[in-house]
Design a protein around this motif. Structure first.
Motif, PDB file in Angstrom:
ATOM      1  N   GLU A  44       0.829  -1.207   0.000  1.00 40.48           N
ATOM      2  CA  GLU A  44       0.000   0.000   0.000  1.00 40.48           C
ATOM      3  C   GLU A  44       0.864   1.258   0.000  1.00 40.48           C
ATOM      4  OE1 GLU A  44      -3.680   2.069   2.448  1.00 40.48           O
ATOM      5  OE2 GLU A  44      -2.885   0.154   3.137  1.00 40.48           O
ATOM      6  N   GLN A  45       1.914   1.273   0.813  1.00 40.55           N
ATOM      7  CA  GLN A  45       2.786   2.440   0.901  1.00 40.55           C
ATOM      8  C   GLN A  45       3.487   2.740  -0.419  1.00 40.55           C
ATOM      9  OE1 GLN A  45       6.025   2.057   3.684  1.00 40.55           O
ATOM     10  NE2 GLN A  45       6.667   4.171   3.426  1.00 40.55           N
TER      11      GLN A  45
ATOM     12  N   GLU B 118       1.807   6.472  -7.059  1.00 38.21           N
ATOM     13  CA  GLU B 118       0.685   7.239  -7.622  1.00 38.21           C
ATOM     14  C   GLU B 118       0.911   8.739  -7.458  1.00 38.21           C
ATOM     15  OE1 GLU B 118      -3.347   4.661  -7.615  1.00 38.21           O
ATOM     16  OE2 GLU B 118      -2.682   5.337  -5.639  1.00 38.21           O
ATOM     17  N   GLU B 119       1.400   9.162  -6.293  1.00 38.15           N
ATOM     18  CA  GLU B 119       1.687  10.587  -6.071  1.00 38.15           C
ATOM     19  C   GLU B 119       2.735  11.088  -7.058  1.00 38.15           C
ATOM     20  OE1 GLU B 119       2.843  11.113  -1.992  1.00 38.15           O
ATOM     21  OE2 GLU B 119       0.940  10.292  -1.254  1.00 38.15           O
TER      22      GLU B 119
ATOM     23  N   ASN C 153       1.200  11.234 -10.556  1.00 39.51           N
ATOM     24  CA  ASN C 153       0.214  12.305 -10.661  1.00 39.51           C
ATOM     25  C   ASN C 153       0.860  13.677 -10.819  1.00 39.51           C
ATOM     26  OD1 ASN C 153      -2.012  10.622 -10.542  1.00 39.51           O
ATOM     27  ND2 ASN C 153      -2.231  10.791  -8.328  1.00 39.51           N
TER      28      ASN C 153
ATOM     29  N   VAL D   2       2.627   1.779  -3.455  1.00 41.52           N
ATOM     30  CA  VAL D   2       1.643   2.130  -4.489  1.00 41.52           C
ATOM     31  C   VAL D   2       1.203   3.581  -4.317  1.00 41.52           C
ATOM     32  CG1 VAL D   2      -0.683   1.692  -5.365  1.00 41.52           C
ATOM     33  CG2 VAL D   2       0.864  -0.216  -4.926  1.00 41.52           C
ATOM     34  N   GLU D   3       0.905   3.994  -3.086  1.00 43.03           N
ATOM     35  CA  GLU D   3       0.495   5.384  -2.844  1.00 43.03           C
ATOM     36  C   GLU D   3       1.592   6.360  -3.242  1.00 43.03           C
ATOM     37  OE1 GLU D   3      -0.721   5.607   1.238  1.00 43.03           O
ATOM     38  OE2 GLU D   3      -2.614   4.566   0.845  1.00 43.03           O
ATOM     39  N   LEU D   4       2.830   6.062  -2.878  1.00 46.21           N
ATOM     40  CA  LEU D   4       3.956   6.917  -3.234  1.00 46.21           C
ATOM     41  C   LEU D   4       4.122   7.001  -4.749  1.00 46.21           C
ATOM     42  CD1 LEU D   4       6.490   8.551  -2.454  1.00 46.21           C
ATOM     43  CD2 LEU D   4       7.725   6.391  -2.414  1.00 46.21           C
TER      44      LEU D   4
END
Length: 74
Positions: A45-46, A52-53, A56, A48-50
């Motif tokens: 999760e960590q 994506e940021e 983006n 993937v979130e990083l």
């Protein structure tokens, strides 16, 4: 880092690194580190979130995620 031990090996200070890569262009899209007492699945999760940021910020959409069996949990 944290002290970790594997069977048959001495205790050591270790960290756990995760890297996300655009496999079409061989570009690192995310990187993070954590304590060595975690499993890949606990870090997914960590990273993937990083990732994506990071994508983006450049108006790039994450379309597909590939991971090895270490990211699977029972």
């Amino acid at each position: 880092a944290r002290v970790s031990v594997k069977p048959g090996k001495a205790r050591q200070l270790n960290y756990f690194g995760q890297i996300a890569v655009d496999d079409a262009h061989h570009v690192i899209t995310g990187a993070c580190s954590d304590f060595a007492d975690k499993r890949d699945s606990q870090c997914l999760e960590q990273i993937v979130e990083l990732t994506e940021e990071n994508l983006n910020e450049n108006n790039i959409e994450l379309q597909e995620l590939l991971a090895d069996g270490g990211y699977s949990s029972g």
